[in-house]
Scaffold this motif. Structure first.
Motif, PDB file in Angstrom:
ATOM      1  N   ASP A  87       0.835  -1.203   0.000  1.00  0.00           N
ATOM      2  CA  ASP A  87       0.000   0.000   0.000  1.00  0.00           C
ATOM      3  C   ASP A  87       0.873   1.258   0.000  1.00  0.00           C
ATOM      4  O   ASP A  87       0.612   2.210  -0.748  1.00  0.00           O
ATOM      5  CB  ASP A  87      -0.910  -0.019   1.235  1.00  0.00           C
TER       6      ASP A  87
ATOM      7  N   ALA B  80       4.719   5.839  -5.120  1.00  0.00           N
ATOM      8  CA  ALA B  80       4.737   6.028  -6.577  1.00  0.00           C
ATOM      9  C   ALA B  80       3.856   7.210  -6.991  1.00  0.00           C
ATOM     10  O   ALA B  80       4.195   7.961  -7.917  1.00  0.00           O
ATOM     11  CB  ALA B  80       4.286   4.750  -7.269  1.00  0.00           C
ATOM     12  N   GLN B  81       2.747   7.390  -6.296  1.00  0.00           N
ATOM     13  CA  GLN B  81       1.872   8.536  -6.593  1.00  0.00           C
ATOM     14  C   GLN B  81       2.575   9.856  -6.276  1.00  0.00           C
ATOM     15  O   GLN B  81       2.445  10.830  -7.023  1.00  0.00           O
ATOM     16  CB  GLN B  81       0.572   8.416  -5.793  1.00  0.00           C
ATOM     17  N   LEU B  82       3.327   9.876  -5.168  1.00  0.00           N
ATOM     18  CA  LEU B  82       4.053  11.088  -4.787  1.00  0.00           C
ATOM     19  C   LEU B  82       5.109  11.459  -5.827  1.00  0.00           C
ATOM     20  O   LEU B  82       5.444  12.629  -6.007  1.00  0.00           O
ATOM     21  CB  LEU B  82       4.726  10.896  -3.419  1.00  0.00           C
TER      22      LEU B  82
ATOM     23  N   HIS C  47       2.587   1.958  -3.330  1.00  0.00           N
ATOM     24  CA  HIS C  47       1.669   2.600  -4.279  1.00  0.00           C
ATOM     25  C   HIS C  47       1.562   4.103  -3.993  1.00  0.00           C
ATOM     26  O   HIS C  47       1.619   4.929  -4.913  1.00  0.00           O
ATOM     27  CB  HIS C  47       0.292   1.947  -4.192  1.00  0.00           C
ATOM     28  N   LYS C  48       1.458   4.458  -2.712  1.00  0.00           N
ATOM     29  CA  LYS C  48       1.374   5.877  -2.337  1.00  0.00           C
ATOM     30  C   LYS C  48       2.679   6.607  -2.674  1.00  0.00           C
ATOM     31  O   LYS C  48       2.662   7.761  -3.102  1.00  0.00           O
ATOM     32  CB  LYS C  48       1.060   6.002  -0.851  1.00  0.00           C
TER      33      LYS C  48
ATOM     34  N   ASP D 208       8.672   1.455  -8.654  1.00  0.00           N
ATOM     35  CA  ASP D 208       8.714   0.214  -7.860  1.00  0.00           C
ATOM     36  C   ASP D 208      10.042  -0.511  -8.050  1.00  0.00           C
ATOM     37  O   ASP D 208      10.655  -0.990  -7.079  1.00  0.00           O
ATOM     38  CB  ASP D 208       7.564  -0.724  -8.268  1.00  0.00           C
TER      39      ASP D 208
ATOM     40  N   THR E 240       7.097   6.394 -14.139  1.00  0.00           N
ATOM     41  CA  THR E 240       5.914   5.545 -14.050  1.00  0.00           C
ATOM     42  C   THR E 240       5.968   4.740 -12.754  1.00  0.00           C
ATOM     43  O   THR E 240       7.046   4.546 -12.169  1.00  0.00           O
ATOM     44  CB  THR E 240       5.849   4.559 -15.223  1.00  0.00           C
ATOM     45  N   GLU E 241       4.810   4.251 -12.324  1.00  0.00           N
ATOM     46  CA  GLU E 241       4.759   3.477 -11.075  1.00  0.00           C
ATOM     47  C   GLU E 241       5.624   2.222 -11.170  1.00  0.00           C
ATOM     48  O   GLU E 241       6.311   1.860 -10.217  1.00  0.00           O
ATOM     49  CB  GLU E 241       3.314   3.100 -10.737  1.00  0.00           C
TER      50      GLU E 241
ATOM     51  N   SER F 283       4.925  10.597  -9.130  1.00  0.00           N
ATOM     52  CA  SER F 283       4.355  10.364 -10.461  1.00  0.00           C
ATOM     53  C   SER F 283       4.809  11.397 -11.501  1.00  0.00           C
ATOM     54  O   SER F 283       4.752  11.142 -12.703  1.00  0.00           O
ATOM     55  CB  SER F 283       2.828  10.339 -10.383  1.00  0.00           C
TER      56      SER F 283
END
Length: 233
Positions: free
Chosen positions: A29, A35-37, A32-33, A48, A43-44, A39
Motif C-alpha cells: 500500500d 509512486a503517486q508522490l 503505491h502511495k 517500484d 511511471t509506477e 508520479s
C-alpha cells in the motif's frame, strides 16, 4: 510427509510478519502511495523497480524493517527526481513510514487458537527479521507474547543464523520445527540444516523472499491456513 514425522518435535518456532499477523500488505500500500508522490518523475512500475533496487543495496546497511524501507524511499525519491524532490514530499514519505509503525496489529485467522493449543505441548519461539523496536511493539500489541518462551529478532535468516541461534538456545535441530510464510527465510534454510518446516503461504510476498514455487514434497509440508498445522503436530 506423514504426520508421524513430527512426533519427535519439542520446539516450534513461528515467523512473525505475515505468519502471526498482517504485514506485507501495508508495504504494498505504501509503495503505491510512494509512486503517486513521485508520479511527476517516473511511471509506477519504474518507481517500484528502482525502490526495490535501493532496498537491496541498503539491506546490508539498514537491515530489514520499516526504518530501512523509509530511508530507501527517501534516497530513491532524491535519485528519481535528480535532487528536485521537495521538502514537503520528503516529509510525506516520512509520514508514510510513521503511519506504518502505528498500524494496529491484525492477527491472521486462527493463529491464537493454534498457539494456545501448541503452547500446552511444545516450547514455542518467535524467530523474525526486522527492526527490534517495531517487532517488540507489534508483539506487545498482538497479545500473543504469553504463548512464547523466547522471541528473537534476527539480522537475517540464513542457515548459519539458524545454526548459531539453535546452538545458543541449546535446541537440537532434530527436535525443531519452523513455521512461516517465506520459503526463502522460514523453510528452505531449516530443511538444509536438518530441521522440519511447514510453509504457510501468505497472499502477498515481498519480491526479495520469492523463490521458485514448490509443491508439497518429502522435504516440507504446505498448509493453506495456519489452523491446518494442528493436523501435523
Amino acid at each position: 510427509m506423514e504426520i508421524m514425522a513430527y512426533n519427535h518435535i519439542k520446539v516450534i518456532a513461528f515467523d512473525a510478519d505475515d505468519t502471526l499477523w498482517v504485514n506485507e500488505t501495508y508495504f504494498r500500500d505504501v509503495e503505491h502511495k510512494f509512486a503517486q508522490l513521485l508520479s511527476a518523475y517516473e511511471t509506477e512500475n519504474t518507481i517500484d523497480q528502482e525502490l526495490f533496487k535501493m532496498e537491496m543495496k541498503n539491506l546490508s546497511i539498514y537491515g530489514y524493517g520499516i526504518k530501512g524501507f523509509v530511508l530507501s524511499m527517501i534516497e530513491s525519491a532524491i535519485e528519481l527526481s535528480n535532487g528536485k524532490i521537495s521538502n514537503q514530499v520528503l516529509s510525506e514519505i516520512i509520514g508514510l513510514g510513521k503511519d506504518m509503525i502505528e498500524k494496529p496489529v491484525e492477527l491472521l485467522d486462527g493463529i491464537e487458537e493454534v498457539l494456545e493449543k501448541l503452547s500446552k505441548k511444545y516450547r514455542l519461539l518467535v524467530l523474525t527479521k526486522g527492526d527490534l523496536l517495531d517487532q517488540e511493539r507489534k508483539l506487545e500489541k498482538s497479545g500473543l507474547s504469553k504463548y512464547f518462551h523466547h522471541v528473537e529478532v534476527m539480522s537475517d535468516k540464513k542457515e548459519k543464523n539458524y545454526k548459531d541461534l539453535l546452538a545458543h538456545l541449546e535446541i537440537d535441530v532434530n527436535e525443531f520445527l519452523m513455521i512461516g510464510n517465506s520459503l526463502r527465510s522460514d523453510v528452505l534454510p531449516i530443511i538444509n540444516i536438518g530441521g522440519k518446516a511447514i510453509h504457510v503461504p501468505f497472499h502477498t510476498t515481498w519480491q526479495h523472499e520469492t523463490v521458485s514455487p514448490h509443491e508439497e514434497s518429502d522435504e516440507y509440508d504446505v498448509v493453506k491456513n495456519i489452523s491446518e498445522v494442528l493436523q501435523y503436530v
